[in-house]
Design an enzyme around this catalytic site. Structure first.
Site, PDB file in Angstrom:
ATOM      1  N   HIS A   5      31.342  13.431 -10.483  1.00  0.00           N
ATOM      2  CA  HIS A   5      31.242  12.805 -11.686  1.00  0.00           C
ATOM      3  C   HIS A   5      30.641  13.846 -12.874  1.00  0.00           C
ATOM      4  CE1 HIS A   5      29.266  10.592  -8.199  1.00  0.00           C
ATOM      5  NE2 HIS A   5      30.048  10.053  -8.567  1.00  0.00           N
ATOM      6  N   GLY A  21      24.661   5.308 -24.775  1.00  0.00           N
ATOM      7  CA  GLY A  21      25.520   4.965 -23.641  1.00  0.00           C
ATOM      8  C   GLY A  21      27.532   5.165 -23.973  1.00  0.00           C
ATOM      9  N   ARG A  25      30.626   7.467 -28.704  1.00  0.00           N
ATOM     10  CA  ARG A  25      29.080   8.031 -29.723  1.00  0.00           C
ATOM     11  C   ARG A  25      28.615   9.614 -29.398  1.00  0.00           C
ATOM     12  NH1 ARG A  25      25.661   3.508 -29.976  1.00  0.00           N
ATOM     13  NH2 ARG A  25      27.343   3.134 -31.405  1.00  0.00           N
ATOM     14  N   ARG A  44      36.088  10.581 -16.443  1.00  0.00           N
ATOM     15  CA  ARG A  44      35.587   8.971 -15.889  1.00  0.00           C
ATOM     16  C   ARG A  44      35.944   9.108 -17.492  1.00  0.00           C
ATOM     17  NH1 ARG A  44      33.772   5.764 -11.579  1.00  0.00           N
ATOM     18  NH2 ARG A  44      34.679   6.570  -9.762  1.00  0.00           N
ATOM     19  N   ARG A  88      17.362   9.827 -24.915  1.00  0.00           N
ATOM     20  CA  ARG A  88      17.783   9.446 -24.873  1.00  0.00           C
ATOM     21  C   ARG A  88      17.966   7.919 -25.931  1.00  0.00           C
ATOM     22  NH1 ARG A  88      20.469   4.215 -23.516  1.00  0.00           N
ATOM     23  NH2 ARG A  88      19.670   2.404 -24.035  1.00  0.00           N
ATOM     24  N   ILE A  89      19.149   7.839 -27.188  1.00  0.00           N
ATOM     25  CA  ILE A  89      19.334   6.977 -28.066  1.00  0.00           C
ATOM     26  C   ILE A  89      20.144   6.015 -27.926  1.00  0.00           C
ATOM     27  CG2 ILE A  89      18.863   8.321 -29.499  1.00  0.00           C
ATOM     28  CD1 ILE A  89      21.077   9.628 -29.462  1.00  0.00           C
ATOM     29  N   GLY A  90      20.061   4.851 -28.303  1.00  0.00           N
ATOM     30  CA  GLY A  90      20.727   3.537 -28.235  1.00  0.00           C
ATOM     31  C   GLY A  90      20.058   2.117 -28.972  1.00  0.00           C
ATOM     32  N   SER A  91      21.090   1.446 -28.073  1.00  0.00           N
ATOM     33  CA  SER A  91      20.791  -0.159 -28.802  1.00  0.00           C
ATOM     34  C   SER A  91      20.144  -0.846 -28.299  1.00  0.00           C
ATOM     35  CB  SER A  91      21.478  -0.439 -29.668  1.00  0.00           C
ATOM     36  OG  SER A  91      22.327  -0.824 -28.519  1.00  0.00           O
ATOM     37  N   GLU A 180      16.909  -3.177 -23.269  1.00  0.00           N
ATOM     38  CA  GLU A 180      17.734  -2.212 -23.036  1.00  0.00           C
ATOM     39  C   GLU A 180      18.132  -2.443 -21.580  1.00  0.00           C
ATOM     40  OE1 GLU A 180      17.425   1.220 -22.004  1.00  0.00           O
ATOM     41  OE2 GLU A 180      15.955  -0.205 -21.044  1.00  0.00           O
ATOM     42  N   GLU A 182      18.552   1.195 -19.853  1.00  0.00           N
ATOM     43  CA  GLU A 182      19.195   2.128 -18.632  1.00  0.00           C
ATOM     44  C   GLU A 182      17.461   3.350 -19.205  1.00  0.00           C
ATOM     45  OE1 GLU A 182      22.657   0.976 -20.028  1.00  0.00           O
ATOM     46  OE2 GLU A 182      20.835   1.424 -21.097  1.00  0.00           O
ATOM     47  N   THR A 204      19.284  -3.761 -32.594  1.00  0.00           N
ATOM     48  CA  THR A 204      20.686  -4.116 -33.729  1.00  0.00           C
ATOM     49  C   THR A 204      20.501  -6.115 -33.405  1.00  0.00           C
ATOM     50  OG1 THR A 204      21.484  -3.954 -30.978  1.00  0.00           O
ATOM     51  CG2 THR A 204      21.645  -1.778 -32.895  1.00  0.00           C
ATOM     52  N   ASP A 205      19.800  -6.199 -32.060  1.00  0.00           N
ATOM     53  CA  ASP A 205      20.085  -8.042 -32.295  1.00  0.00           C
ATOM     54  C   ASP A 205      18.444  -8.181 -31.799  1.00  0.00           C
ATOM     55  OD1 ASP A 205      23.147  -8.375 -31.330  1.00  0.00           O
ATOM     56  OD2 ASP A 205      22.139  -5.983 -30.465  1.00  0.00           O
ATOM     57  N   ARG A 218      25.189  -1.186 -37.929  1.00  0.00           N
ATOM     58  CA  ARG A 218      24.540  -0.255 -37.353  1.00  0.00           C
ATOM     59  C   ARG A 218      24.950   1.198 -36.729  1.00  0.00           C
ATOM     60  NH1 ARG A 218      25.315  -3.277 -31.435  1.00  0.00           N
ATOM     61  NH2 ARG A 218      25.221  -5.549 -31.978  1.00  0.00           N
TER      62      ARG A 218
END
Length: 236
Positions: A5, A21, A25, A44, A88-91, A180, A182, A204-205, A218
């Site tokens: 992978h 994710g 980004r 991938r 980790r940086i996400g929403s 979220e 993960e 974000t929501d 966003r």
């Protein structure tokens, strides 16, 4: 050696990595914030880069959506490529009335509906927690900004579209700030492999209120969080 992978070589990744994710980004972060970024993996179209930020070598790589998928990347980076520190940086979607759009949630711990940790922990419940020093450093960086942030628990769901909407009320009752997919997987994989991790999610929501950020909001809010992540990386 490359894995099925990740087609990087030994030494291609820094000890500290930022993980959003979205592969695009990751590309944006590398090209915008890192000096001399180089693409080290693209299996991938899950892009991974290594460059420098204020003289420190840092990597950035996407982890995709969902704990089972993300765990593949977390595990291989930890066991095959020598990455030690994960940010980790996400929403996320808020479910608690005290949490607002644009808030940053720093995940102290993560509950889950996934069976990943049950498999790891012989069918017992495992408390997936952030590394304390990374958590402390991240909060210290945030305290020097004008960003609104909360520190607490998130819920990592295997389902994006839940059929049991009333479950959000139960989560809120137990103090869960946002949902979220993960963080729980990251924290438990880090514990399993002797690594350190912290996760930040921009709201974000608001799930229960039906509120959403615009596409422009966003982008802006996530860039502020990225800056915090990079400054946190400098403390490691």
């Amino acid at each position: 050696m490359p894995t099925p992978h990740i087609n990087a070589k030994k030494g291609d990744f820094a000890e500290t990595i930022l993980m959003p994710g979205d592969p695009l980004r990751a590309k944006l972060i590398a090209e915008t914030y890192l000096k001399n970024p180089r693409l080290v993996t693209d299996v991938r179209n899950v892009y991974g880069y290594t460059g420098t930020y204020q003289g420190k070598e840092i990597s950035v790589m996407a982890h995709g959506m969902g704990g089972p998928s993300a765990t593949i990347y977390f595990h291989e980076l930890m066991t095959e490529f020598g990455v030690k520190n994960f940010i980790r940086i996400g929403s996320c979607g808020a479910i608690h009335d005290d949490v607002k759009l644009k808030d940053v949630i720093v995940a102290m711990g993560a509950s889950t509906d996934s069976k990943i940790n049950r498999i790891r922990f012989r069918d017992h419940d495992y408390a997936a927690l952030a590394d304390f020093n990374m958590l402390q450093n991240c909060v210290s960086v945030l305290s020097e900004t004008d960003m609104s942030y909360r520190v607490g628990q998130v819920f990592s769901s295997d389902l994006f579209y839940r059929p049991d909407f009333d479950m959000y009320e139960l989560m809120a009752k137990y103090g869960v700030l946002g949902v979220e997919m993960e963080v729980n997987a990251l924290y438990s994989c880090a514990a399993e492999n002797g690594c350190k991790a912290i996760a930040m999610c921009t709201v974000t929501d608001h799930i229960t209120k039906g509120e959403h950020l615009t596409a422009d909001e966003r982008r802006t809010e996530l860039h502020e969080m990225i800056n915090v992540a990079l400054k946190t990386a400098l403390t490691l």
